[in-house]
Design a protein around this motif. Structure first.
Motif, mmCIF file in Angstrom:
data_model
loop_
_atom_site.group_PDB
_atom_site.id
_atom_site.type_symbol
_atom_site.label_atom_id
_atom_site.label_comp_id
_atom_site.label_asym_id
_atom_site.label_seq_id
_atom_site.Cartn_x
_atom_site.Cartn_y
_atom_site.Cartn_z
ATOM 1 N N MET A 1 -10.289 -12.460 -4.329
ATOM 2 C CA MET A 1 -10.751 -11.085 -4.313
ATOM 3 C C MET A 1 -11.521 -10.834 -5.608
ATOM 4 S SD MET A 1 -8.582 -7.521 -4.027
ATOM 5 C CE MET A 1 -7.975 -7.916 -2.415
ATOM 6 N N ASP A 2 -12.590 -10.080 -5.497
ATOM 7 C CA ASP A 2 -13.346 -9.712 -6.692
ATOM 8 C C ASP A 2 -13.263 -8.201 -6.898
ATOM 9 O OD1 ASP A 2 -15.232 -8.470 -4.993
ATOM 10 O OD2 ASP A 2 -16.539 -10.207 -4.991
ATOM 11 N N ILE A 3 -13.763 -7.744 -8.016
ATOM 12 C CA ILE A 3 -13.659 -6.335 -8.394
ATOM 13 C C ILE A 3 -14.350 -5.427 -7.381
ATOM 14 C CG2 ILE A 3 -15.669 -6.436 -9.932
ATOM 15 C CD1 ILE A 3 -12.650 -4.268 -10.707
ATOM 16 N N ASN B 1 -13.981 -1.176 -3.508
ATOM 17 C CA ASN B 1 -14.341 -0.614 -2.206
ATOM 18 C C ASN B 1 -13.108 -0.363 -1.335
ATOM 19 O OD1 ASN B 1 -17.106 -0.496 -2.713
ATOM 20 N ND2 ASN B 1 -17.405 -2.605 -2.034
ATOM 21 N N PHE B 2 -12.146 -1.260 -1.410
ATOM 22 C CA PHE B 2 -10.915 -1.080 -0.641
ATOM 23 C C PHE B 2 -10.176 0.178 -1.103
ATOM 24 C CE2 PHE B 2 -6.437 -1.875 0.371
ATOM 25 C CZ PHE B 2 -6.534 -2.171 1.716
ATOM 26 N N CYS B 3 -10.110 0.371 -2.411
ATOM 27 C CA CYS B 3 -9.397 1.535 -2.960
ATOM 28 C C CYS B 3 -10.126 2.847 -2.659
ATOM 29 C CB CYS B 3 -9.218 1.389 -4.466
ATOM 30 S SG CYS B 3 -8.010 0.125 -4.944
ATOM 31 N N ILE B 4 -11.426 2.888 -2.907
ATOM 32 C CA ILE B 4 -12.129 4.176 -2.764
ATOM 33 C C ILE B 4 -12.366 4.562 -1.306
ATOM 34 C CG2 ILE B 4 -13.191 4.108 -5.043
ATOM 35 C CD1 ILE B 4 -15.804 3.267 -3.735
ATOM 36 N N ALA B 5 -12.120 3.658 -0.376
ATOM 37 C CA ALA B 5 -12.275 3.987 1.041
ATOM 38 C C ALA B 5 -11.113 4.842 1.553
ATOM 39 C CB ALA B 5 -12.376 2.706 1.860
ATOM 40 N N LYS B 6 -10.051 4.928 0.783
ATOM 41 C CA LYS B 6 -8.886 5.693 1.207
ATOM 42 C C LYS B 6 -9.131 7.190 1.012
ATOM 43 C CE LYS B 6 -5.706 2.003 0.296
ATOM 44 N NZ LYS B 6 -5.705 1.772 1.713
ATOM 45 N N PRO B 7 -8.544 8.014 1.866
ATOM 46 C CA PRO B 7 -8.748 9.466 1.757
ATOM 47 C C PRO B 7 -8.307 10.029 0.407
ATOM 48 C CG PRO B 7 -7.688 8.919 3.845
ATOM 49 C CD PRO B 7 -7.716 7.661 3.029
ATOM 50 N N GLY B 8 -9.141 10.892 -0.158
ATOM 51 C CA GLY B 8 -8.804 11.605 -1.383
ATOM 52 C C GLY B 8 -8.880 10.810 -2.665
ATOM 53 N N VAL B 9 -9.429 9.591 -2.613
ATOM 54 C CA VAL B 9 -9.427 8.726 -3.792
ATOM 55 C C VAL B 9 -10.668 8.942 -4.650
ATOM 56 C CG1 VAL B 9 -9.531 6.312 -4.580
ATOM 57 C CG2 VAL B 9 -7.966 6.968 -2.747
ATOM 58 N N PHE C 1 -7.752 4.280 -10.208
ATOM 59 C CA PHE C 1 -7.973 4.847 -8.885
ATOM 60 C C PHE C 1 -6.879 5.878 -8.661
ATOM 61 C CE2 PHE C 1 -9.945 0.731 -8.892
ATOM 62 C CZ PHE C 1 -11.176 1.002 -8.311
ATOM 63 N N LYS C 2 -7.307 7.095 -8.323
ATOM 64 C CA LYS C 2 -6.376 8.207 -8.169
ATOM 65 C C LYS C 2 -6.499 8.802 -6.778
ATOM 66 C CE LYS C 2 -6.625 9.757 -12.995
ATOM 67 N NZ LYS C 2 -6.845 10.954 -13.838
ATOM 68 N N VAL C 3 -5.379 9.290 -6.270
ATOM 69 C CA VAL C 3 -5.383 10.076 -5.047
ATOM 70 C C VAL C 3 -4.892 11.463 -5.451
ATOM 71 C CG1 VAL C 3 -3.102 9.176 -4.333
ATOM 72 C CG2 VAL C 3 -4.586 10.317 -2.671
ATOM 73 N N LYS C 4 -5.755 12.449 -5.237
ATOM 74 C CA LYS C 4 -5.446 13.830 -5.600
ATOM 75 C C LYS C 4 -4.967 13.924 -7.051
ATOM 76 C CE LYS C 4 -6.557 15.820 -1.778
ATOM 77 N NZ LYS C 4 -7.682 16.735 -1.750
ATOM 78 N N VAL D 1 -1.678 -2.672 -2.341
ATOM 79 C CA VAL D 1 -2.492 -1.496 -2.674
ATOM 80 C C VAL D 1 -2.142 -0.352 -1.724
ATOM 81 C CG1 VAL D 1 -4.834 -0.532 -2.717
ATOM 82 C CG2 VAL D 1 -4.394 -2.789 -3.716
ATOM 83 N N ASN D 2 -2.040 -0.659 -0.445
ATOM 84 C CA ASN D 2 -1.661 0.364 0.539
ATOM 85 C C ASN D 2 -0.292 0.954 0.221
ATOM 86 O OD1 ASN D 2 -4.027 0.085 2.028
ATOM 87 N ND2 ASN D 2 -3.130 -1.406 3.425
ATOM 88 N N HIS D 3 0.643 0.106 -0.142
ATOM 89 C CA HIS D 3 1.987 0.568 -0.501
ATOM 90 C C HIS D 3 1.925 1.502 -1.712
ATOM 91 C CE1 HIS D 3 6.330 0.473 -1.167
ATOM 92 N NE2 HIS D 3 6.086 0.155 -2.420
ATOM 93 N N SER D 4 1.152 1.125 -2.716
ATOM 94 C CA SER D 4 1.011 1.947 -3.918
ATOM 95 C C SER D 4 0.419 3.308 -3.578
ATOM 96 C CB SER D 4 0.127 1.218 -4.942
ATOM 97 O OG SER D 4 0.011 1.970 -6.125
ATOM 98 N N TYR D 5 -0.654 3.296 -2.806
ATOM 99 C CA TYR D 5 -1.299 4.542 -2.370
ATOM 100 C C TYR D 5 -0.295 5.412 -1.610
ATOM 101 C CZ TYR D 5 -4.495 7.567 0.291
ATOM 102 O OH TYR D 5 -5.127 8.643 0.863
ATOM 103 N N ASP D 6 0.430 4.817 -0.673
ATOM 104 C CA ASP D 6 1.395 5.563 0.129
ATOM 105 C C ASP D 6 2.524 6.135 -0.727
ATOM 106 O OD1 ASP D 6 -0.099 4.986 2.402
ATOM 107 O OD2 ASP D 6 1.218 3.347 3.053
ATOM 108 N N ARG D 7 2.975 5.389 -1.737
ATOM 109 C CA ARG D 7 4.025 5.882 -2.644
ATOM 110 C C ARG D 7 3.558 7.132 -3.370
ATOM 111 N NH1 ARG D 7 9.185 4.701 -3.055
ATOM 112 N NH2 ARG D 7 9.092 5.012 -5.287
ATOM 113 N N VAL D 8 2.322 7.093 -3.851
ATOM 114 C CA VAL D 8 1.795 8.245 -4.587
ATOM 115 C C VAL D 8 1.614 9.425 -3.639
ATOM 116 C CG1 VAL D 8 -0.162 9.116 -5.917
ATOM 117 C CG2 VAL D 8 0.777 6.848 -6.407
#
Length: 117
Positions: A1-3, A8-16, A29-32, A95-102
């Motif tokens: 995986m590269d940066i 792109n994977f992170c910022i594609a999530k809602p509210g990021v 990378f922040k959500v709300k 990453v998905n788990h981290s996003y979901d936890r937040v």
């Protein structure tokens, strides 16, 4: 995986959003407004991800590339070394788990805003 893939994977999530809140090198990378992932912008060798405390310990025991969060609350954060041995699919799952936890810790109003995005 590269940066770029990671970004792109992170910022594609809602509210990021992505920010440089600490210095010109640490990309957050922040959500709300709450951080769920951190990495070095120029030297993509590791990422910090939020994790369920019990899961965090299990991952550290199962993977040599997973350590307690560097400069983070070691109970809730893991630092994952990104290398050729790291499975991109696993890292995306974390990453998905981290996003979901937040997201799960956000106030109801912000969760509702995310659902409408």
């Amino acid at each position: 995986m590269d940066i770029e893939f990671f970004r792109n994977f992170c910022i594609a999530k809602p509210g990021v959003t992505e920010e440089l809140p600490f210095d010109n090198e640490t990309l957050a990378f922040k959500v709300k407004g709450k951080i769920f992932a951190l990495t070095h912008i120029d030297n993509f060798v590791s990422v910090n991800l939020k994790c369920d405390p019990e899961e965090a310990v299990k991952l550290r025991e199962a993977y040599n590339s997973v350590k307690a969060g560097y400069h983070m609350n070691k109970k809730h954060w893991n630092t994952i070394t990104v290398n050729d041995d790291m499975n991109d699919k696993e890292l995306c799952r974390w990453v998905n788990h981290s996003y979901d936890r937040v997201v799960s810790g956000l106030p109801a109003k912000l969760k509702k805003e995310l659902q409408s995005q």
